[in-house]
Write an enzyme that holds these catalytic residues in place. Structure first.
Site, short mmCIF file in Angstrom:
data_model
loop_
_atom_site.label_atom_id
_atom_site.label_comp_id
_atom_site.label_asym_id
_atom_site.label_seq_id
_atom_site.Cartn_x
_atom_site.Cartn_y
_atom_site.Cartn_z
N HIS A 285 0.80 -1.13 0.24
CA HIS A 285 -0.11 -0.09 -0.02
C HIS A 285 0.85 1.21 0.10
O HIS A 285 2.15 1.16 0.46
CB HIS A 285 -0.82 0.04 1.07
CG HIS A 285 -0.18 -0.05 2.51
ND1 HIS A 285 0.46 1.09 3.24
CD2 HIS A 285 -0.01 -1.08 3.24
CE1 HIS A 285 1.13 0.87 4.13
NE2 HIS A 285 0.81 -0.56 4.45
N GLU B 73 -2.21 -7.24 7.45
CA GLU B 73 -1.17 -7.08 8.03
C GLU B 73 -1.21 -7.83 9.45
O GLU B 73 -2.19 -8.05 9.85
CB GLU B 73 -0.74 -5.60 8.18
CG GLU B 73 0.60 -5.37 8.86
CD GLU B 73 1.85 -5.67 8.13
OE1 GLU B 73 1.94 -7.06 8.14
OE2 GLU B 73 2.51 -4.81 7.37
#
Length: 384
Positions: free
Chosen positions: A181, A266
Site C-alpha cells: 500500500h 497485516e
C-alpha cells in the site's frame, strides 16, 4: 543447410499513437524451434498500425534473405494486419496502403500463411519493439552472432525459466504482482501500523504513490519491463483501509474490480501499534528483545509469526486456487508480502525481515500451484 520452414513473430508499438514508435520481429526455425534472427528497429514518430506493418516487413525481408524457398508462417497479435494481408479486409488508410503494397510485393512469390495470436503469445517481438523505443536505435542479432540476446529471451512463458529447475509442472502458471500500500501518516512518522489500532487511509503522498504504481501496472502485458508477461486480470486486496485505498486507485486505472481477502491483512502488533520502534524498546524492553527473531513470541496482545504465517499461507493458497492461470495484483502489506516471497523462495524465518518492501513497490512472483515458484523481481520502485 537453410531452414525450409520458418516462423515470423512480429509486433510494433507507438507510445502516443502517433508517438515514439518501434518494431520487433523474430525469425524462428519451425522445425527446431531455434530463434535465428531478432530484429529491433527504431521508427521515430508513427502510429501503432504503421509500426506493426514495418515489423512484418522487417521479419519477411530477413526470412526471405535466409531462404527464399522457405515456407513461412506469420504470427502477429494485430488482427488488422493479419486480416488485411490474408486478403479478407481491405487496406483503406493512406498511411498503410504504401507499406501494405510493399509487403504484398515481398510475398508475391513466397509461400506464406497468416495467423492471429493473443498478445501474450507474442512477447518476444513485443520486447524487441520496446527495446527499440527504449534505446532509440536498431539492432539485429543472428543466432551465431557475438551480441548477447535480451534477457527477456530467457523468459519461459509457461514453465520455470531456469533449466536447473527439477520441477515438472502440470498446474497452470499464476503470476502474482505484490503491491505494498501507499504511505499513510503513520508510515511517514515511522510508527508501527499493523492490523489493529488506528486504521488510517492514504496520505496525499500515499495517493500519489498509488497512482504511479497503477500506471506501471497498466503497462504489464503491453510494454515496459514486464511487457512480455500476461496482462493483469484480477485485483485482490487486504481489507485494511490503506490497502483498499491503494487497490481502488489501481482498479480505476485498470478498469477492474477489487476482491477482498482477510488472510492477507497485516500482522497484528497488539499494544505496540501506533508507537515508534524506540518507544517500544523503552516501554517493553524484555518483550521486544524476546520478540526479535522469534517464530512463536508475539507482541503483547499481538500475533506471532507462526500464527501469522499460517494465515497468510491460507490466503496464498486461496489466490492460487481461485485465480489459477491469471496475472493477479495482490495489494497487501510488508509482512504478508515478505511471507509470500519467503514461500516462493522456500526460505527460513529470516525471510520475514531480510527483503526490503517499500510503499507501493512491486514484487513479481510466478507460481505453478504448490508445485513450483519463481521470483521475477522484488521491491521494484523505479516507477515512483
Amino acid at each position: 543447410m537453410a531452414a525450409s520452414n520458418l516462423i515470423i513473430e512480429a509486433d510494433g508499438g507507438s507510445r502516443g499513437n502517433p508517438g515514439l514508435a518501434g518494431s520487433g520481429a523474430v525469425v524462428i526455425d519451425a522445425d527446431s524451434g531455434e530463434v535465428l534472427i531478432e530484429i529491433a528497429r527504431y521508427i521515430g514518430i508513427a502510429t501503432n498500425n504503421v509500426a506493426e506493418y514495418l515489423a512484418l516487413k522487417s521479419g519477411l525481408e530477413a526470412a526471405i534473405e535466409l531462404n527464399p524457398e522457405a515456407r513461412i508462417l506469420v504470427r502477429m497479435d494485430s488482427k488488422l494486419v493479419i486480416e488485411q494481408m490474408a486478403g479478407r479486409w481491405k487496406i483503406k488508410h493512406p498511411d498503410m496502403i504504401q507499406i501494405g503494397s510493399q509487403v504484398q510485393r515481398l510475398v508475391a512469390n513466397v509461400q506464406v500463411r497468416w495467423m492471429w495470436i493473443p498478445r501474450e503469445e507474442n512477447s518476444r517481438a513485443d520486447a524487441l519493439a520496446n527495446k527499440a523505443m527504449d534505446e532509440r536505435e536498431d539492432s539485429i542479432v543472428h543466432s551465431e552472432g557475438a551480441k548477447q540476446r535480451s534477457p527477456v529471451a530467457e523468459f519461459n512463458q509457461v514453465k520455470p525459466s531456469s533449466v536447473r529447475s527439477p520441477d515438472e509442472v502440470t498446474e497452470p502458471l499464476t503470476t502474482l504482482v505484490l503491491v505494498r500500500h501507499g504511505r499513510t501518516h503513520l508510515t511517514e512518522s515511522k510508527r508501527i501500523s499493523g492490523s489493529g489500532g488506528e486504521n488510517p487511509g492514504l496520505s496525499d503522498l500515499g495517493r500519489a504513490d498509488a497512482r504511479a504504481a497503477a500506471k506501471a501496472l497498466a503497462e504489464i502485458g503491453s510494454k515496459g519491463p514486464w511487457g512480455h508477461m500476461a496482462p493483469i486480470s484480477v485485483i485482490v486486496a487486504s481489507p485494511i483501509q490503506r490497502t483498499q485505498d491503494t487497490a481502488n486507485i489501481i482498479a480505476n486505472e485498470l478498469g477492474l474490480g477489487v476482491s477482498t481477502l482477510p488472510e492477507i491483512a497485516e500482522i497484528s502488533f497488539g499494544d505496540w501499534d501506533g508507537h515508534t520502534n524506540d518507544e517500544v524498546k523503552r516501554q517493553w524492553p524484555a518483550e521486544f528483545s524476546a520478540w526479535q527473531g522469534s517464530w512463536r513470541v508475539s507482541p503483547p496482545n499481538g500475533e506471532s509469526l507462526e500464527a501469522f504465517d499460517q494465515r497468510v499461507m491460507l490466503g496464498l493458497q486461496e489466490i492460487l486456487i481461485q485465480h489459477a492461470g491469471k496475472t493477479v495484483v495482490v495489494v497487501s502489506h510488508v509482512m504478508p508480502i515478505r511471507g509470500i516471497i519467503r514461500e516462493a523462495m522456500e526460505s527460513g524465518i529470516s525471510g520475514y525481515w531480510r527483503p526490503q518492501v517499500a510503499p507501493c513497490s512491486l514484487s513479481v512472483l510466478r507460481f505453478w500451484g504448490s508445485q513450483s515458484a519463481e521470483v521475477v523481481t522484488i521491491n521494484s520502485t523505479s516507477h515512483l
